[in-house]
Design a protein around this motif. Structure first.
Motif, PDB file in Angstrom:
ATOM      1  N   CYS A 157      18.307  25.710-121.091  1.00 24.27           N
ATOM      2  CA  CYS A 157      18.288  25.731-122.552  1.00 24.27           C
ATOM      3  C   CYS A 157      16.909  26.130-123.082  1.00 24.27           C
ATOM      4  CB  CYS A 157      18.685  24.367-123.102  1.00 24.27           C
ATOM      5  SG  CYS A 157      20.427  23.952-122.857  1.00 24.27           S
ATOM      6  N   ILE A 158      15.855  25.605-122.452  1.00 24.94           N
ATOM      7  CA  ILE A 158      14.501  25.927-122.901  1.00 24.94           C
ATOM      8  C   ILE A 158      14.209  27.410-122.714  1.00 24.94           C
ATOM      9  CG2 ILE A 158      12.057  25.628-122.273  1.00 24.94           C
ATOM     10  CD1 ILE A 158      12.740  22.627-121.924  1.00 24.94           C
ATOM     11  N   LEU A 159      14.595  27.958-121.576  1.00 25.76           N
ATOM     12  CA  LEU A 159      14.372  29.387-121.351  1.00 25.76           C
ATOM     13  C   LEU A 159      15.177  30.233-122.338  1.00 25.76           C
ATOM     14  CD1 LEU A 159      14.333  29.503-117.444  1.00 25.76           C
ATOM     15  CD2 LEU A 159      12.405  29.956-118.977  1.00 25.76           C
ATOM     16  N   THR A 160      16.362  29.757-122.707  1.00 22.81           N
ATOM     17  CA  THR A 160      17.173  30.500-123.675  1.00 22.81           C
ATOM     18  C   THR A 160      16.563  30.424-125.074  1.00 22.81           C
ATOM     19  OG1 THR A 160      19.138  29.970-122.371  1.00 22.81           O
ATOM     20  CG2 THR A 160      19.501  30.804-124.595  1.00 22.81           C
ATOM     21  N   LEU A 161      15.893  29.324-125.400  1.00 22.55           N
ATOM     22  CA  LEU A 161      15.242  29.220-126.718  1.00 22.55           C
ATOM     23  C   LEU A 161      14.207  30.316-126.927  1.00 22.55           C
ATOM     24  CD1 LEU A 161      14.790  25.353-127.168  1.00 22.55           C
ATOM     25  CD2 LEU A 161      16.116  26.882-128.629  1.00 22.55           C
ATOM     26  N   TYR A 162      13.695  30.874-125.832  1.00 21.20           N
ATOM     27  CA  TYR A 162      12.777  32.016-125.923  1.00 21.20           C
ATOM     28  C   TYR A 162      13.394  33.130-126.780  1.00 21.20           C
ATOM     29  CZ  TYR A 162      10.132  36.137-124.274  1.00 21.20           C
ATOM     30  OH  TYR A 162       9.391  37.291-124.194  1.00 21.20           O
ATOM     31  N   THR A 163      14.686  33.384-126.579  1.00 25.54           N
ATOM     32  CA  THR A 163      15.340  34.498-127.284  1.00 25.54           C
ATOM     33  C   THR A 163      15.581  34.183-128.756  1.00 25.54           C
ATOM     34  OG1 THR A 163      17.576  33.743-126.743  1.00 25.54           O
ATOM     35  CG2 THR A 163      16.503  35.167-125.148  1.00 25.54           C
ATOM     36  N   TYR A 164      15.450  32.904-129.144  1.00 24.26           N
ATOM     37  CA  TYR A 164      15.637  32.502-130.534  1.00 24.26           C
ATOM     38  C   TYR A 164      14.311  32.458-131.287  1.00 24.26           C
ATOM     39  CZ  TYR A 164      20.457  31.106-129.479  1.00 24.26           C
ATOM     40  OH  TYR A 164      21.783  31.098-129.120  1.00 24.26           O
ATOM     41  N   ASP A 165      13.212  32.728-130.576  1.00 22.12           N
ATOM     42  CA  ASP A 165      11.869  32.675-131.160  1.00 22.12           C
ATOM     43  C   ASP A 165      11.475  34.080-131.611  1.00 22.12           C
ATOM     44  OD1 ASP A 165       9.102  32.466-131.685  1.00 22.12           O
ATOM     45  OD2 ASP A 165       8.835  30.929-130.153  1.00 22.12           O
ATOM     46  N   SER A 166      11.042  34.213-132.856  1.00 13.86           N
ATOM     47  CA  SER A 166      10.664  35.530-133.380  1.00 13.86           C
ATOM     48  C   SER A 166       9.370  36.058-132.760  1.00 13.86           C
ATOM     49  CB  SER A 166      10.518  35.465-134.908  1.00 13.86           C
ATOM     50  OG  SER A 166       9.502  34.529-135.260  1.00 13.86           O
ATOM     51  N   ASP A 167       8.569  35.182-132.167  1.00  7.64           N
ATOM     52  CA  ASP A 167       7.299  35.611-131.566  1.00  7.64           C
ATOM     53  C   ASP A 167       7.019  34.802-130.298  1.00  7.64           C
ATOM     54  OD1 ASP A 167       5.030  37.071-131.294  1.00  7.64           O
ATOM     55  OD2 ASP A 167       4.027  36.331-133.094  1.00  7.64           O
ATOM     56  N   PRO A 168       7.877  34.916-129.276  1.00 10.55           N
ATOM     57  CA  PRO A 168       7.784  34.035-128.106  1.00 10.55           C
ATOM     58  C   PRO A 168       6.578  34.283-127.221  1.00 10.55           C
ATOM     59  CG  PRO A 168       9.426  35.734-127.731  1.00 10.55           C
ATOM     60  CD  PRO A 168       9.000  35.867-129.160  1.00 10.55           C
ATOM     61  N   GLU A 169       6.019  35.507-127.227  1.00 14.02           N
ATOM     62  CA  GLU A 169       4.929  35.850-126.314  1.00 14.02           C
ATOM     63  C   GLU A 169       3.540  35.586-126.884  1.00 14.02           C
ATOM     64  OE1 GLU A 169       4.874  36.792-123.234  1.00 14.02           O
ATOM     65  OE2 GLU A 169       7.014  37.105-122.837  1.00 14.02           O
ATOM     66  N   ASP A 170       3.459  35.221-128.151  1.00 10.65           N
ATOM     67  CA  ASP A 170       2.167  34.951-128.785  1.00 10.65           C
ATOM     68  C   ASP A 170       1.602  33.644-128.233  1.00 10.65           C
ATOM     69  OD1 ASP A 170      -0.004  34.478-130.389  1.00 10.65           O
ATOM     70  OD2 ASP A 170       1.116  34.405-132.275  1.00 10.65           O
ATOM     71  N   ILE A 171       0.463  33.736-127.509  1.00 13.53           N
ATOM     72  CA  ILE A 171      -0.128  32.520-126.930  1.00 13.53           C
ATOM     73  C   ILE A 171      -1.394  32.101-127.676  1.00 13.53           C
ATOM     74  CG2 ILE A 171       0.891  32.851-124.650  1.00 13.53           C
ATOM     75  CD1 ILE A 171      -1.841  33.913-123.702  1.00 13.53           C
ATOM     76  N   SER A 172      -1.476  32.458-128.951  1.00 18.73           N
ATOM     77  CA  SER A 172      -2.562  31.922-129.776  1.00 18.73           C
ATOM     78  C   SER A 172      -2.326  30.432-129.966  1.00 18.73           C
ATOM     79  CB  SER A 172      -2.600  32.633-131.131  1.00 18.73           C
ATOM     80  OG  SER A 172      -1.415  32.373-131.865  1.00 18.73           O
ATOM     81  N   ALA A 173      -3.393  29.677-130.189  1.00 14.39           N
ATOM     82  CA  ALA A 173      -3.290  28.216-130.260  1.00 14.39           C
ATOM     83  C   ALA A 173      -2.298  27.757-131.330  1.00 14.39           C
ATOM     84  CB  ALA A 173      -4.666  27.611-130.518  1.00 14.39           C
ATOM     85  N   GLY A 174      -2.350  28.393-132.498  1.00 18.25           N
ATOM     86  CA  GLY A 174      -1.467  27.985-133.580  1.00 18.25           C
ATOM     87  C   GLY A 174      -0.007  28.184-133.248  1.00 18.25           C
ATOM     88  N   ASN A 175       0.318  29.321-132.639  1.00 19.26           N
ATOM     89  CA  ASN A 175       1.714  29.604-132.301  1.00 19.26           C
ATOM     90  C   ASN A 175       2.192  28.707-131.169  1.00 19.26           C
ATOM     91  OD1 ASN A 175       4.052  31.325-132.916  1.00 19.26           O
ATOM     92  ND2 ASN A 175       3.817  32.002-130.786  1.00 19.26           N
ATOM     93  N   VAL A 176       1.337  28.479-130.182  1.00 21.39           N
ATOM     94  CA  VAL A 176       1.713  27.600-129.068  1.00 21.39           C
ATOM     95  C   VAL A 176       1.920  26.170-129.564  1.00 21.39           C
ATOM     96  CG1 VAL A 176       0.907  26.557-126.907  1.00 21.39           C
ATOM     97  CG2 VAL A 176       0.659  29.022-127.272  1.00 21.39           C
ATOM     98  N   LEU A 177       1.080  25.719-130.500  1.00 23.50           N
ATOM     99  CA  LEU A 177       1.267  24.393-131.083  1.00 23.50           C
ATOM    100  C   LEU A 177       2.628  24.304-131.755  1.00 23.50           C
ATOM    101  CD1 LEU A 177       0.309  21.579-131.956  1.00 23.50           C
ATOM    102  CD2 LEU A 177      -0.750  22.672-133.968  1.00 23.50           C
ATOM    103  N   ARG A 178       2.973  25.323-132.523  1.00 20.92           N
ATOM    104  CA  ARG A 178       4.284  25.339-133.190  1.00 20.92           C
ATOM    105  C   ARG A 178       5.412  25.277-132.162  1.00 20.92           C
ATOM    106  NH1 ARG A 178       8.287  29.197-132.701  1.00 20.92           N
ATOM    107  NH2 ARG A 178       6.667  30.810-132.767  1.00 20.92           N
ATOM    108  N   GLN A 179       5.311  26.069-131.108  1.00 18.43           N
ATOM    109  CA  GLN A 179       6.341  26.079-130.071  1.00 18.43           C
ATOM    110  C   GLN A 179       6.441  24.718-129.373  1.00 18.43           C
ATOM    111  OE1 GLN A 179       4.700  29.357-127.830  1.00 18.43           O
ATOM    112  NE2 GLN A 179       6.180  30.827-128.661  1.00 18.43           N
ATOM    113  N   CYS A 180       5.288  24.130-129.077  1.00 20.01           N
ATOM    114  CA  CYS A 180       5.278  22.839-128.397  1.00 20.01           C
ATOM    115  C   CYS A 180       5.919  21.752-129.248  1.00 20.01           C
ATOM    116  CB  CYS A 180       3.848  22.441-128.027  1.00 20.01           C
ATOM    117  SG  CYS A 180       3.138  23.407-126.670  1.00 20.01           S
TER     118      CYS A 180
END
Length: 459
Positions: A157-180
């Motif tokens: 399920c977690i790996l599939t949520l990648y496809t529901y994220d509009s910016d899954p590859e962005d590893i900036s701190a702010g985006n990673v915080l949002r994802q976490c």
């Protein structure tokens, strides 16, 4: 009914013999002489000869201590666990009757400080807004390919949520915080809904999906979503909340958190990182240990008629240590820890709450058996293995018992651990991204042979 796309060895028919030959070939050619590990001073398991972890990084997220330094000598001491500098004993005692202990702990681990009242209220509101899964995701992802191992379902399920994220590859701190934060909030739903789907599609039980309710803690919502009647006592919610707090973080060196650091250092996305850490936690040597403890106690209760008979219990524990009983591994599960010596603070705290819950549930006979085994097992292990280092019970010793009293099924024991630990993984992922600059790449020494290539027609 789900088709079985994968064959086991007994279903292979004509393939069975060649597959067996391939397995034999594998075993012949992949055995390394154990003496070579000593010859080259290999730190197996990234531990030195005394079993202490090799220093591989720095962290401010948490600290685990088990010794006092006196006159330059390390003396075994009662274990301590610190989250962002705060002793976990103080954190738990400071919660008193507040019900958002796990949410406060998430905030502390991620942001390095304890929240004030207004900060906590705002944070809880944010987490609730993220604590959702669409009906489409539940139907098309969670319910598809259900199976008894909920950890596997969580990874998928977690790996599939990648496809529901509009910016899954962005590893900036702010985006990673949002994802976490999103994954921390959604993981309880994924786990509980996966369990209900498994029971429905594989066991023909009634399917019910209940949404979390605003104003409830994460612990309360887990019990609400899990139970058919949605009811729970105040103590039940408090004990689960404390259990989540105690499992939230345990230093950068534990296997799943180190996995977080290793995978994060490659620059990969958050979903891949969390899925990898869940894969690590799934292993019985890590997150699955509390299941083994619970199974061991079921075995003890089945073979020892009088649970209060200390001699009979000790005799059966001797059988377990001598590989004559239970799973014949010679292990008393829930005893011993890689770091702690005199005590594991998580076990000490959880035991206190386990007793309160046992009193409410009328299960003090079972609790007394756990106490007796804990008291006997450390001494027996030290005598059997001629150890000088004290052997204490670890957090797994009582956690399975607590989950059982809470009516949490065994299939969810390790997933509950994952729900608790993802804030710690998130804090370490952010720490790795913000501070480290190199991919983690330890060395392995080649001890095989160099061979002259021979064309296939001449072999």
């Amino acid at each position: 009914m789900i088709e079985n796309e994968m064959m086991n060895i007994d279903e292979m028919g004509e393939l069975k013999r060649p597959m067996q030959e391939l397995q034999d070939e594998l075993m012949r050619n992949h055995r390394i002489d154990p003496n070579l590990y000593i010859e080259y001073d290999v730190k197996r398991g990234l531990r030195d000869s005394a079993g202490k972890g090799v220093l591989t990084g720095l962290t401010e997220v948490s600290d685990v201590t088990a010794y006092d330094l006196i006159n330059g000598r390390k003396i075994p001491a009662e274990g301590s666990l610190y989250y962002q500098g705060y002793n976990v004993y103080d954190l738990v005692d400071g919660l008193k009757d507040r019900k958002f202990g796990f949410e406060e702990t998430i905030y502390l681990l991620l942001f390095g400080k304890l929240p004030g009242e207004e900060e906590l209220k705002q944070f809880v509101d944010v987490m609730f807004e993220l604590e959702t899964l669409s009906g489409r995701f539940v139907r098309d992802v969670v319910m598809k390919a259900s199976n008894a191992n909920i950890m596997n379902s969580m990874q998928r399920c977690i790996l599939t949520l990648y496809t529901y994220d509009s910016d899954p590859e962005d590893i900036s701190a702010g985006n990673v915080l949002r994802q976490c934060l999103e994954l921390i909030a959604k993981l309880p739903l994924i786990a509980v809904y996966s369990y209900h789907s498994y029971r429905h599609f594989r066991k023909d039980e009634t399917l019910f999906i209940r949404n979390p309710e605003k104003g409830l803690s994460m612990a309360e919502n887990i019990l609400l979503m899990l139970r058919p009647d949605g009811k729970y006592t105040e103590l039940e919610a408090k004990v689960l909340d404390i259990a989540l707090v105690l499992h939230a973080e345990h230093g950068g060196g534990n296997n799943s958190t180190f996995t977080t650091h290793v995978v994060t250092s490659s620059g990969t996305d958050t979903y891949s990182s969390v899925a990898a850490s869940i894969g690590s936690l799934k292993g019985p040597r890590h997150g699955g240990a509390n299941l083994k403890v619970q199974d061991m106690f079921d075995d003890i209760k089945a073979h020892v008629e009088d649970w209060t008979d200390e001699a009979a219990v000790e005799e059966y524990l001797h059988k377990i240590l001598n590989k004559e009983a239970f799973d014949h591994t010679g292990l008393i599960y829930g005893m011993g820890h890689a770091v702690y010596t005199l005590s594991d603070p998580r076990e000490v705290i959880l035991k206190r709450f386990a007793k309160k819950l046992a009193e409410e549930k009328g299960m003090m006979e079972e609790f007394a058996l756990y106490e007796l085994v804990e008291r006997l097992a450390g001494r027996l292990i030290m005598e059997q293995r001629k150890l000088f280092k004290n052997v204490c019970a670890n957090v797994d010793f009582y956690s399975g018992f607590v989950y059982t009293m809470l009516g949490i099924p065994k299939e969810l024991f390790t997933p509950i651990f994952a729900i608790a630990r993802i804030p710690g993984w998130s804090a370490h992922r952010l720490e790795e991204l913000l501070n480290a600059s190199k991919i983690i790449r330890p060395a392995y020494k080649y001890v095989g042979h160099h061979e002259e290539f021979i064309p296939i027609e001449e072999r």
